[in-house]
Motif scaffolding. Sequence first.
Motif, PDB file in Angstrom:
ATOM      1  N   VAL A  96       9.675  -1.706 -10.229  1.00 35.10           N
ATOM      2  CA  VAL A  96       8.413  -1.704  -9.487  1.00 35.10           C
ATOM      3  C   VAL A  96       7.259  -2.129 -10.386  1.00 35.10           C
ATOM      4  N   GLY A  97       7.267  -1.677 -11.629  1.00 32.52           N
ATOM      5  CA  GLY A  97       6.176  -1.994 -12.548  1.00 32.52           C
ATOM      6  C   GLY A  97       6.072  -3.456 -12.913  1.00 32.52           C
ATOM      7  N   ARG A  98       7.089  -4.260 -12.615  1.00 31.72           N
ATOM      8  CA  ARG A  98       7.053  -5.694 -12.926  1.00 31.72           C
ATOM      9  C   ARG A  98       6.799  -6.550 -11.699  1.00 31.72           C
ATOM     10  N   HIS A  99       6.741  -5.946 -10.518  1.00 32.91           N
ATOM     11  CA  HIS A  99       6.520  -6.713  -9.290  1.00 32.91           C
ATOM     12  C   HIS A  99       5.078  -7.217  -9.280  1.00 32.91           C
ATOM     13  N   PRO A 100       4.850  -8.528  -9.158  1.00 29.28           N
ATOM     14  CA  PRO A 100       3.494  -9.068  -9.288  1.00 29.28           C
ATOM     15  C   PRO A 100       2.519  -8.563  -8.223  1.00 29.28           C
ATOM     16  N   GLU A 101       2.964  -8.407  -6.996  1.00 33.97           N
ATOM     17  CA  GLU A 101       2.049  -7.933  -5.952  1.00 33.97           C
ATOM     18  C   GLU A 101       1.675  -6.475  -6.183  1.00 33.97           C
ATOM     19  N   VAL A 102       2.627  -5.670  -6.618  1.00 34.10           N
ATOM     20  CA  VAL A 102       2.339  -4.262  -6.897  1.00 34.10           C
ATOM     21  C   VAL A 102       1.367  -4.161  -8.065  1.00 34.10           C
ATOM     22  N   ARG A 103       1.570  -4.973  -9.098  1.00 35.89           N
ATOM     23  CA  ARG A 103       0.669  -4.952 -10.252  1.00 35.89           C
ATOM     24  C   ARG A 103      -0.742  -5.338  -9.855  1.00 35.89           C
ATOM     25  N   ALA A 104      -0.880  -6.377  -9.034  1.00 40.26           N
ATOM     26  CA  ALA A 104      -2.215  -6.822  -8.607  1.00 40.26           C
ATOM     27  C   ALA A 104      -2.893  -5.758  -7.734  1.00 40.26           C
ATOM     28  N   ALA A 105      -2.148  -5.175  -6.809  1.00 45.39           N
ATOM     29  CA  ALA A 105      -2.727  -4.147  -5.937  1.00 45.39           C
ATOM     30  C   ALA A 105      -3.074  -2.891  -6.733  1.00 45.39           C
ATOM     31  N   TRP A 106      -2.272  -2.547  -7.751  1.00 48.09           N
ATOM     32  CA  TRP A 106      -2.540  -1.384  -8.596  1.00 48.09           C
ATOM     33  C   TRP A 106      -3.858  -1.582  -9.345  1.00 48.09           C
ATOM     34  N   ALA A 107      -4.063  -2.781  -9.893  1.00 49.52           N
ATOM     35  CA  ALA A 107      -5.308  -3.076 -10.609  1.00 49.52           C
ATOM     36  C   ALA A 107      -6.497  -3.075  -9.639  1.00 49.52           C
ATOM     37  N   GLU A 115       0.831  -1.210   0.000  1.00 44.00           N
ATOM     38  CA  GLU A 115       0.000   0.000   0.000  1.00 44.00           C
ATOM     39  C   GLU A 115       0.863   1.255   0.000  1.00 44.00           C
ATOM     40  N   ALA A 116       1.931   1.256   0.781  1.00 43.36           N
ATOM     41  CA  ALA A 116       2.831   2.410   0.804  1.00 43.36           C
ATOM     42  C   ALA A 116       3.521   2.588  -0.544  1.00 43.36           C
ATOM     43  N   VAL A 117       3.836   1.483  -1.211  1.00 41.49           N
ATOM     44  CA  VAL A 117       4.440   1.558  -2.544  1.00 41.49           C
ATOM     45  C   VAL A 117       3.457   2.186  -3.529  1.00 41.49           C
ATOM     46  N   LEU A 118       2.179   1.778  -3.457  1.00 40.16           N
ATOM     47  CA  LEU A 118       1.163   2.354  -4.345  1.00 40.16           C
ATOM     48  C   LEU A 118       0.989   3.844  -4.078  1.00 40.16           C
ATOM     49  N   ASP A 119       0.995   4.230  -2.806  1.00 38.12           N
ATOM     50  CA  ASP A 119       0.891   5.651  -2.477  1.00 38.12           C
ATOM     51  C   ASP A 119       2.064   6.434  -3.067  1.00 38.12           C
ATOM     52  N   ALA A 120       3.269   5.875  -2.981  1.00 43.91           N
ATOM     53  CA  ALA A 120       4.454   6.550  -3.529  1.00 43.91           C
ATOM     54  C   ALA A 120       4.378   6.645  -5.049  1.00 43.91           C
ATOM     55  N   LEU A 121       3.830   5.619  -5.703  1.00 45.93           N
ATOM     56  CA  LEU A 121       3.663   5.673  -7.156  1.00 45.93           C
ATOM     57  C   LEU A 121       2.659   6.753  -7.544  1.00 45.93           C
ATOM     58  N   GLU A 122       1.548   6.817  -6.824  1.00 48.24           N
ATOM     59  CA  GLU A 122       0.534   7.816  -7.138  1.00 48.24           C
ATOM     60  C   GLU A 122       1.025   9.229  -6.863  1.00 48.24           C
ATOM     61  N   ALA A 123       1.915   9.385  -5.878  1.00 45.27           N
ATOM     62  CA  ALA A 123       2.465  10.704  -5.561  1.00 45.27           C
ATOM     63  C   ALA A 123       3.650  11.044  -6.461  1.00 45.27           C
ATOM     64  N   ALA A 124       4.019  10.160  -7.371  1.00 43.48           N
ATOM     65  CA  ALA A 124       5.128  10.341  -8.317  1.00 43.48           C
ATOM     66  C   ALA A 124       6.474  10.426  -7.600  1.00 43.48           C
ATOM     67  N   VAL A 125       6.562   9.833  -6.423  1.00 46.03           N
ATOM     68  CA  VAL A 125       7.855   9.733  -5.739  1.00 46.03           C
ATOM     69  C   VAL A 125       8.663   8.612  -6.385  1.00 46.03           C
ATOM     70  N   LEU A 126       7.961   7.607  -6.884  1.00 53.66           N
ATOM     71  CA  LEU A 126       8.578   6.478  -7.583  1.00 53.66           C
ATOM     72  C   LEU A 126       8.041   6.428  -9.000  1.00 53.66           C
ATOM     73  N   THR A 127       8.807   5.812  -9.885  1.00 50.41           N
ATOM     74  CA  THR A 127       8.327   5.533 -11.236  1.00 50.41           C
ATOM     75  C   THR A 127       8.229   4.026 -11.397  1.00 50.41           C
ATOM     76  N   PHE A 128       7.592   3.603 -12.473  1.00 49.63           N
ATOM     77  CA  PHE A 128       7.451   2.165 -12.692  1.00 49.63           C
ATOM     78  C   PHE A 128       8.782   1.497 -13.017  1.00 49.63           C
ATOM     79  N   GLU A 129       9.779   2.276 -13.415  1.00 49.65           N
ATOM     80  CA  GLU A 129      11.091   1.721 -13.745  1.00 49.65           C
ATOM     81  C   GLU A 129      12.045   1.721 -12.553  1.00 49.65           C
ATOM     82  N   THR A 130      11.622   2.279 -11.424  1.00 53.20           N
ATOM     83  CA  THR A 130      12.492   2.350 -10.251  1.00 53.20           C
ATOM     84  C   THR A 130      12.808   0.945  -9.760  1.00 53.20           C
ATOM     85  N   PRO A 131      14.095   0.608  -9.587  1.00 55.53           N
ATOM     86  CA  PRO A 131      14.437  -0.722  -9.071  1.00 55.53           C
ATOM     87  C   PRO A 131      14.010  -0.858  -7.609  1.00 55.53           C
ATOM     88  N   VAL A 132      13.414  -1.991  -7.297  1.00 52.38           N
ATOM     89  CA  VAL A 132      12.960  -2.257  -5.939  1.00 52.38           C
ATOM     90  C   VAL A 132      13.545  -3.586  -5.476  1.00 52.38           C
TER      91      VAL A 132
END
Length: 156
Positions: free
Chosen positions: A49-60, A21-38
């Motif tokens: 970040v954009g390829r992490h399966p849990e982040v993708r599922a939570a984003w959807a 959830e904190a990762v999604l908040d950071a993505l929405e606030a543009a603190v992170l990009t989908f290409e940021t290594p995690v």
Amino acid sequence: MKPRFRFANPPAADIELPDVEAVLDALEAAVLTFETPVFDAARQSWQPVGRHPEVRAAWAERARFLPPGVARPVLPACAPDGPDEQELRRRAWEMVKQGNRVPLAEPAAEPRRRGAGALAFAAVVVLVLLLGWGVLTLAGELSRVGRTLVQGELGR
């Protein structure tokens, strides 16, 4: 509680976040990009970040609750680089169950040098003989010196 996600060189700074959830908040606030290594401590791996399966599922899942027409970044397509991990694991498990193992190449053996052991043995024998000769020579000289001293004392 240790943070689960560690991000390397995002636009803001290196940061750590505790959950998805904190990762999604950071993505929405543009603190992170989908290409940021995690680095995911649970998976022990680095990936964008954009390829992490849990982040993708939570984003959807989070997108379901947005009102229609809201502009939101779209996750990049996750094209597989090859066979997916689940398929590789399934095939590996099938091989284990069948008793098959992946054949490994034998390491190249160094050519054996014949005579190395005999040469070492000969060197040890020569060393022992030289030490024995030295001890006997020393004992003979000490005996001679002692005899000379004793004869000199008696002669007086």
